[in-house]
Scaffold this active site. Structure first.
Site, short mmCIF file in Angstrom:
data_model
loop_
_atom_site.label_atom_id
_atom_site.label_comp_id
_atom_site.label_asym_id
_atom_site.label_seq_id
_atom_site.Cartn_x
_atom_site.Cartn_y
_atom_site.Cartn_z
N LYS A 112 0.84 -1.12 -0.41
CA LYS A 112 0.19 -0.37 -0.06
C LYS A 112 0.97 1.02 -0.11
CE LYS A 112 -4.12 -1.91 -0.01
NZ LYS A 112 -4.70 -2.05 -1.10
N LYS A 195 -1.78 -11.48 -8.73
CA LYS A 195 -3.04 -11.87 -9.14
C LYS A 195 -4.37 -11.39 -9.27
CE LYS A 195 -3.76 -10.46 -4.88
NZ LYS A 195 -3.76 -9.46 -3.18
N LYS A 198 -8.98 -5.87 -7.75
CA LYS A 198 -10.16 -5.14 -7.44
C LYS A 198 -9.14 -3.88 -8.72
CE LYS A 198 -12.62 -6.34 -3.87
NZ LYS A 198 -13.68 -6.29 -3.33
#
Ligand code: TYM
Length: 332
Positions: A112, A195, A198
């Site tokens: 992040k 992977k 979203k």
């Protein structure tokens, strides 16, 4: 005694095949055998600052898709995280024994920091503590999740064990990431790398609510290459990803058919993608077909959420009462 299972999904919008195969498929099988709590992690979604107008809709989307996928509110407790105030209270207590160094080393935090450098908030740093609170509030031992959550489970064990040691008790059992299959799942995306997720762009993920036309379009655009040049050659990542997706949604004979063609250098990726899209459409049809009806039934959704909140609070408040006592809070 029946083992307790807890799992959740962040309310950041529509659910994709990664959520479905990584988590929900296990929820479905576990609800018959275990004491299950499945929730919608709306506090966790605040780390990315959703607009107030979107927050409720996102929670509703996940609730609807849980139900459409077949999670049964008569068997499992389905609830919204923010309906259970005992969770943030336990999170506060657990934060006192979570250390900066270990939180900064978490892979999801480091990701992040890289992906949203303008919003490295304290909620992101302590995300694994909130997740631990979600799990240990019901004293769960099994947590059905995808491979990407393994480290968070390790941290949940660390925090629970640390509490136990600090207060010389065996109050919290150890929770483990769990899959009914042989191992935790990582569903790849359609963009040739990594992977399904979203935040990896619109075309990387196939959503449970995508129409057959959209699924076909996305899959036909999936990254591939110009094909193998030598027999039995190892598959590059993008191609391996397509085969991994086939393994999830198609018959074994379909997988073997394309694998043989690949090994003989006779594969046409267009054919593989066409088959993959059709099998994805079939695999998701039962869920897709129920989404609209459930979404339209507000009375049912309110009932499910209210019942879930009541059952979850019953379990959570019992744990919290005992935790407060162990820590030493006393009434005057
Ligand atoms: P979230 O919302 O990112 O994902 C929800 C679940 O879907 C799984 N998943 C995948 N599995 C396989 N392949 C993929 N490509 C894929 N993408 C997503 C995730 O592993 C997860 O099981 N931190 C959690 C939410 C959470 C939670 C909890 C889970 C909060 N508190 C307590 C369990 C217990 C998360 O962000 O999941």
């Amino acid at each position: 005694m029946m083992e307790t299972v807890v799992s959740g999904i962040r309310s950041t919008g529509k659910l994709h095949l990664g959520n479905y195969y990584g988590a929900i498929k296990n929820f479905l099988k576990m609800q018959d055998e275990y004491n299950c709590y499945f929730f919608i992690a709306d506090y966790h979604s605040l780390t990315t600052h959703p607009m107030p107008a979107d927050l409720h809709g996102n929670v509703k989307q996940v609730l609807v898709e849980y139900l459409a996928a077949g999670i049964d509110p008569e068997k499992a407790t389905i609830y919204v995280q923010s309906d259970v105030p005992e969770i943030p209270e336990l999170y506060l207590f657990m934060n006192m024994n979570a250390y900066l160094g270990e939180l900064e080393r978490s892979t999801s935090f480091k990701d992040k920091v890289r992906s949203q450098p303008d919003n490295v908030n304290a909620g992101l740093l302590t995300y694994p503590v909130l997740m631990a609170a979600d799990i240990i509030i019901h004293k769960a031992t099994k947590v059905p999740v995808g491979k990407d959550q393994e480290q968070h489970l390790e941290m949940a064990r660390t925090f629970g064990n640390r509490f136990n040691r600090m207060y010389n008790t065996e109050f919290f059992p150890e929770p483990y990431a769990f899959s009914l299959g042989q191992s935790l799942i990582k569903v790849p995306g359609l963009d040739g790398k990594g992977k399904m997720g979203k935040s990896e762009g619109e075309n990387n993920a196939v959503y449970l609510s995508d129409s057959p036309e959209i699924i076909r379009k996305k899959v036909m655009r999936a990254v591939s290459d110009s094909g193998p040049t030598e027999e039995n050659q190892a598959k590059p990542e993008a191609i391996q990803n397509l085969f991994d997706l086939l393994k999830l949604v198609s018959e074994e004979s379909t997988y073997t058919h394309f694998d043989d063609l690949y090994n003989k250098c006779q594969i046409r990726y267009g054919d593989l993608k066409k088959q993959l899209a059709e099998d994805m459409i079939i695999a998701t049809a039962p869920v897709r077909e129920r989404i609209n009806d459930i979404a339209a039934d507000s009375a049912y959704l309110s009932k499910v959420a209210a019942l879930g909140a009541e059952k979850a609070r019953e379990s959570a408040s019992k744990t919290l009462r005992e935790v407060r006592e162990i820590i030493g809070f006393r009434k005057f």
